[in-house]
Structures are given as structure tokens and as C-alpha cells.
Write a protein that holds these residues in place. Structure first.
Motif, PDB file in Angstrom:
ATOM      1  N   LYS A  59     -55.837  92.591  -5.979  1.00 11.54           N
ATOM      2  CA  LYS A  59     -55.348  93.592  -7.761  1.00 11.54           C
ATOM      3  C   LYS A  59     -55.273  95.055  -7.813  1.00 11.54           C
ATOM      4  O   LYS A  59     -54.514  95.326  -8.407  1.00 11.54           O
ATOM      5  CB  LYS A  59     -56.742  93.167  -8.712  1.00 11.54           C
ATOM      6  N   GLU A  60     -56.520  95.898  -6.610  1.00 13.25           N
ATOM      7  CA  GLU A  60     -55.837  97.216  -6.730  1.00 13.25           C
ATOM      8  C   GLU A  60     -54.706  97.793  -6.254  1.00 13.25           C
ATOM      9  O   GLU A  60     -54.477  98.322  -6.788  1.00 13.25           O
ATOM     10  CB  GLU A  60     -57.269  97.786  -5.954  1.00 13.25           C
ATOM     11  N   GLU A  61     -53.769  96.912  -5.086  1.00 17.63           N
ATOM     12  CA  GLU A  61     -53.192  97.195  -5.284  1.00 17.63           C
ATOM     13  C   GLU A  61     -51.929  96.948  -6.267  1.00 17.63           C
ATOM     14  O   GLU A  61     -51.017  97.647  -5.984  1.00 17.63           O
ATOM     15  CB  GLU A  61     -52.326  96.188  -3.634  1.00 17.63           C
ATOM     16  N   GLY A  62     -51.755  96.564  -6.474  1.00 16.89           N
ATOM     17  CA  GLY A  62     -51.341  95.757  -7.708  1.00 16.89           C
ATOM     18  C   GLY A  62     -51.434  96.918  -9.068  1.00 16.89           C
ATOM     19  O   GLY A  62     -50.100  96.978  -9.287  1.00 16.89           O
ATOM     20  N   ARG A  63     -52.402  97.138  -9.609  1.00 17.76           N
ATOM     21  CA  ARG A  63     -52.423  98.405 -10.157  1.00 17.76           C
ATOM     22  C   ARG A  63     -51.931  99.528  -9.823  1.00 17.76           C
ATOM     23  O   ARG A  63     -51.288 100.019 -10.551  1.00 17.76           O
ATOM     24  CB  ARG A  63     -54.202  98.602 -10.150  1.00 17.76           C
ATOM     25  N   ILE A  64     -52.152  99.668  -8.831  1.00 18.47           N
ATOM     26  CA  ILE A  64     -50.880 101.121  -8.003  1.00 18.47           C
ATOM     27  C   ILE A  64     -49.246 100.720  -8.187  1.00 18.47           C
ATOM     28  O   ILE A  64     -48.911 101.701  -8.696  1.00 18.47           O
ATOM     29  CB  ILE A  64     -51.845 101.245  -6.508  1.00 18.47           C
ATOM     30  N   LEU A  65     -49.029  99.193  -7.632  1.00 21.25           N
ATOM     31  CA  LEU A  65     -47.879  99.704  -7.442  1.00 21.25           C
ATOM     32  C   LEU A  65     -47.217  98.979  -9.878  1.00 21.25           C
ATOM     33  O   LEU A  65     -45.935  99.703  -9.925  1.00 21.25           O
ATOM     34  CB  LEU A  65     -47.558  97.642  -7.420  1.00 21.25           C
ATOM     35  N   ALA A 165     -43.582  99.229   1.401  1.00 27.62           N
ATOM     36  CA  ALA A 165     -44.331  98.307   1.251  1.00 27.62           C
ATOM     37  C   ALA A 165     -45.363  98.617   0.662  1.00 27.62           C
ATOM     38  O   ALA A 165     -46.317  99.347   2.135  1.00 27.62           O
ATOM     39  CB  ALA A 165     -43.603  96.626   0.846  1.00 27.62           C
ATOM     40  N   ASP A 166     -46.887  97.619   1.074  1.00 33.40           N
ATOM     41  CA  ASP A 166     -48.673  97.500   1.760  1.00 33.40           C
ATOM     42  C   ASP A 166     -48.984  98.431   1.212  1.00 33.40           C
ATOM     43  O   ASP A 166     -48.972  99.205   2.187  1.00 33.40           O
ATOM     44  CB  ASP A 166     -48.376  96.876   3.130  1.00 33.40           C
ATOM     45  N   PHE A 167     -49.518  98.244  -0.420  1.00 32.49           N
ATOM     46  CA  PHE A 167     -50.164  99.460  -0.427  1.00 32.49           C
ATOM     47  C   PHE A 167     -51.814  99.531  -0.713  1.00 32.49           C
ATOM     48  O   PHE A 167     -52.184 100.586  -0.768  1.00 32.49           O
ATOM     49  CB  PHE A 167     -49.832  99.721  -2.363  1.00 32.49           C
ATOM     50  N   GLY A 168     -52.343  98.318   0.288  1.00 38.25           N
ATOM     51  CA  GLY A 168     -53.497  98.268   0.100  1.00 38.25           C
ATOM     52  C   GLY A 168     -54.429  99.223   0.732  1.00 38.25           C
ATOM     53  O   GLY A 168     -56.058  99.179   0.525  1.00 38.25           O
ATOM     54  N   ALA A 169     -54.158  99.873   1.573  1.00 35.38           N
ATOM     55  CA  ALA A 169     -54.914 101.194   1.775  1.00 35.38           C
ATOM     56  C   ALA A 169     -55.250 102.268   1.048  1.00 35.38           C
ATOM     57  O   ALA A 169     -55.563 103.111   1.650  1.00 35.38           O
ATOM     58  CB  ALA A 169     -54.251 101.332   3.576  1.00 35.38           C
ATOM     59  N   ALA A 170     -54.118 102.292   0.069  1.00 38.84           N
ATOM     60  CA  ALA A 170     -53.736 103.569  -0.344  1.00 38.84           C
ATOM     61  C   ALA A 170     -54.731 104.481  -1.607  1.00 38.84           C
ATOM     62  O   ALA A 170     -55.955 103.121  -2.038  1.00 38.84           O
ATOM     63  CB  ALA A 170     -52.471 103.328  -1.529  1.00 38.84           C
TER      64      ALA A 170
END
Length: 337
Positions: A59-65, A165-170
């Protein structure tokens, strides 16, 4: 932190996950298409999913995207969905599908013979994406070939479109973290592309992404990673060893890489500075004037109106739980997870 509101709505169309594509940070990725849609008319998207109870990071990755939407060099996220699949609540991000795979696949294809002119084109795209990420106040923290997607060229040239892509660690720039030295979680991302400051101090800043980019550019040219070895040896090499840029790399490209791979992060150039480097400018000069226009942004959201949708039941494999229950209460429970 985000201007992001959630109002879930049920859509009329049903979609299905048709093929496993891989696993990213905090989620499993599938190819998806509409149910009962003719193959010729089918719109294919990528779906990154996690169980509702383990969906916090996704969900956090979604908010960043959501914050980064609108940049052509960053994978577009159309929204999110919550479905009840195989007796489990599942949260999904709805993403552009890259039929060309990842940059890692492209590097393997060239086997160490990717022309520097082509590498410059791809570096330009990645710098444009990183410039947007940094200007919006984020650090990617895990830039590597498998996190860069390839969208095949539509004009017959060998220059494909790359998107980050893949902002899971951002993370947000300046966001404080509680880190424990000596643990795997001390630095974010993959160690082969990790910067000295992220390994030694747990410091994740825009300059750290630039270091990762430098490592990727070397790999594009020579076909193998800049750093190799076991974890303990890698840490010593990255933090204290000399950087050995392969001899086959030309002088102008070597200078560009030195600006990316300066051991002291204060000496690294920013994404915007690197966009004006001769390595980029010289090689882009030979491209058609409409080069920027060919890197297309997906303007149409296949799931509804607007740039972002929040839906439920798109991928549900059953209309209700096995045990009798109030379906409204079930969905309220899932949405609040």
C-alpha cells in the motif's frame, strides 16, 4: 504525508490473473486480462498482489506511485483493488504491463556488446525518471536491472522504452529511520548496487540512486555486474576498494561514470547535471527530433475514469466466503486491513 483519499467502488468488469511474472518487493506479480474478452481485444496489465494482512508495504508503494504518476519514465499505476481470492483477502496494485521484460533480460541479450550510443539513450530515460523521483522528494533505494522494465519499441528501432519500477524499498527524502548497524536491514536495496554511504551509514539520499545508476550503466556495456563476490567482501570493495572501470569503455563514458561513482556522495553529480553531460548530449544528437514523444505515457486507465481507481472484487474467485456471512461486513473488514 500524501494527498491521497481512498473510496473503494465495485466495478462491473471481472478480471483474471493469467500468468505468474515474478516476485518484487513485498508482492507477487501476475499478468492479468479481462474475463471473456477476445484475445485480440484483450488489454493486458500487470498486477502486484499481497495478502491483506501483509499489504502494508505494498500500500505504501501504491501511495508513492500515486505521487509519482504522470512521468513517462516511471511505470504507471492505474490504482488498487481488494479481492477475495481462494478464501483470502488480497490487495493488488494495477500496473502497466511491460512485455519486454526487464533491463536484465536486455543486458543478457546483448552479451556485453550493447553499443554505448544505445546505453546513452537508456541512461537518458533513467535519468529523466530519477530526476522526477528526486524532485518529488523520494529516493528509490533499490535501482537495479530487474527493477527497470522494458516496453518494446513501436517504431521498429532497437531503442526500447525503459521505465523505473518496484518502489517497495523507496523512502521520503529526509525521513528518519531507526537502523541497526551490521544487520541486513541497515541498508535498503540490493548490495551489488548499494552505495558506500548506504552500506556504511544507512544513509539513503538521491546521490545513492546515482551510484546505483553508474553500476547499471557499466553492466549494460560489459554484460556483467561492476561488483562481484560474497557479501562480506562486497562491503569492503564498495566502501574501501578502488573502482575499476573496464578498459573497453570510452573516455567520455568513463568521465560520466566517475561522476556517478564518486565514493564521496557530495561529489556525485545530480540527475539533472548528468542529463547535460556530453555522454548523453552527444549520443542523443543523432536521434530523431521527436525522440521524447516516442516514450509514450499510458493515458487511458483500463479500470475506469481518472488517473487512479480504488476498486474491489476485480479478481475475486468466489462471490462470498465459504462460511455464511454478511458480505458487506466481509468487505469492510478487508478494506480496513
Amino acid at each position: 504525508m500524501y494527498s491521497f483519499s481512498i473510496s473503494y467502488q465495485k466495478m462491473g468488469d471481472k478480471w483474471k490473473k493469467t500468468k505468474f511474472l515474478g516476485a518484487g518487493s513485498y508482492g507477487t506479480i501476475y499478468l492479468a486480462s479481462k474475463v471473456d474478452s477476445p484475445l485480440s481485444d484483450s488489454i493486458r496489465v500487470a498486477v502486484k498482489s499481497a495478502s491483506c494482512e501483509d499489504s502494508t508495504s505494498l500500500k505504501e508503494e501504491g501511495r508513492i506511485l500515486y505521487e509519482l504518476r504522470g512521468c513517462r519514465e516511471i511505470v504507471q499505476c492505474f490504482g488498487e483493488d481488494i479481492s477475495f481470492e481462494n478464501n483470502e483477502g488480497v490487495y493488488s496494485l494495477l500496473l502497466e504491463y511491460a512485455s519486454g521484460g526487464s533491463l536484465n533480460n536486455l543486458i543478457d541479450k546483448y552479451e556485453g556488446n550493447m553499443p554505448e550510443s544505445l546505453v546513452a539513450c537508456y541512461s537518458y530515460m533513467l535519468l529523466k525518471g530519477l530526476s522526477h523521483v528526486h524532485e518529488e522528494g523520494f529516493v528509490h533505494c533499490d535501482l537495479k536491472p530487474t527493477n527497470i522494465l522494458v516496453f518494446p519499441s513501436q517504431d521498429g528501432t532497437e531503442v526500447h522504452n525503459l521505465k523505473i519500477a518496484d518502489f517497495g524499498a523507496a523512502k521520503k527524502i529526509g525521513e528518519e529511520e531507526i537502523l541497526t548497524p551490521g544487520t541486513d536491514s541497515f541498508h535498503r536495496g540490493t548490495i551489488f548496487y548499494a552505495s558506500p554511504e548506504s552500506i556504511a551509514s544507512g544513509l539513503h539520499i538521491p546521490a545513492s540512486d546515482i551510484w546505483s545508476l553508474g553500476c547499471i550503466i557499466v553492466e549494460m556495456i560489459v554484460g556483467k555486474p561492476l561488483w562481484t563476490g560474497r557479501r562480506k567482501d562486497l562491503i569492503k570493495k564498495i566502501c574501501f576498494g578502488d573502482i575499476k572501470i573496464p578498459e573497453k569503455i570510452s573516455g567520455i563514458t568513463r568521465h560520466f561514470l566517475k561522476m556517478c561513482l564518486a565514493k564521496e556522495h557530495q561529489k556525485r553529480w545530480t540527475a539533472n547535471m548528468l542529463l547535460d553531460h556530453p555522454f548523453i548530449v552527444k549520443n542523443l544528437a543523432a536521434l530523431p527530433p521527436n525522440f521524447n514523444d516516442r516514450v509514450m505515457l499510458s493515458l487511458t486507465n483500463p479500470f475506469g475514469r481518472g488517473t487512479w481507481v480504488s476498486t474491489y472484487d476485480l479478481f475475486s474467485t468466489q462471490s462470498e466466503p465459504e462460511e455464511p456471512a454478511d458480505l458487506g461486513l466481509v468487505w469492510n473488514s478487508l478494506i480496513s486491513c
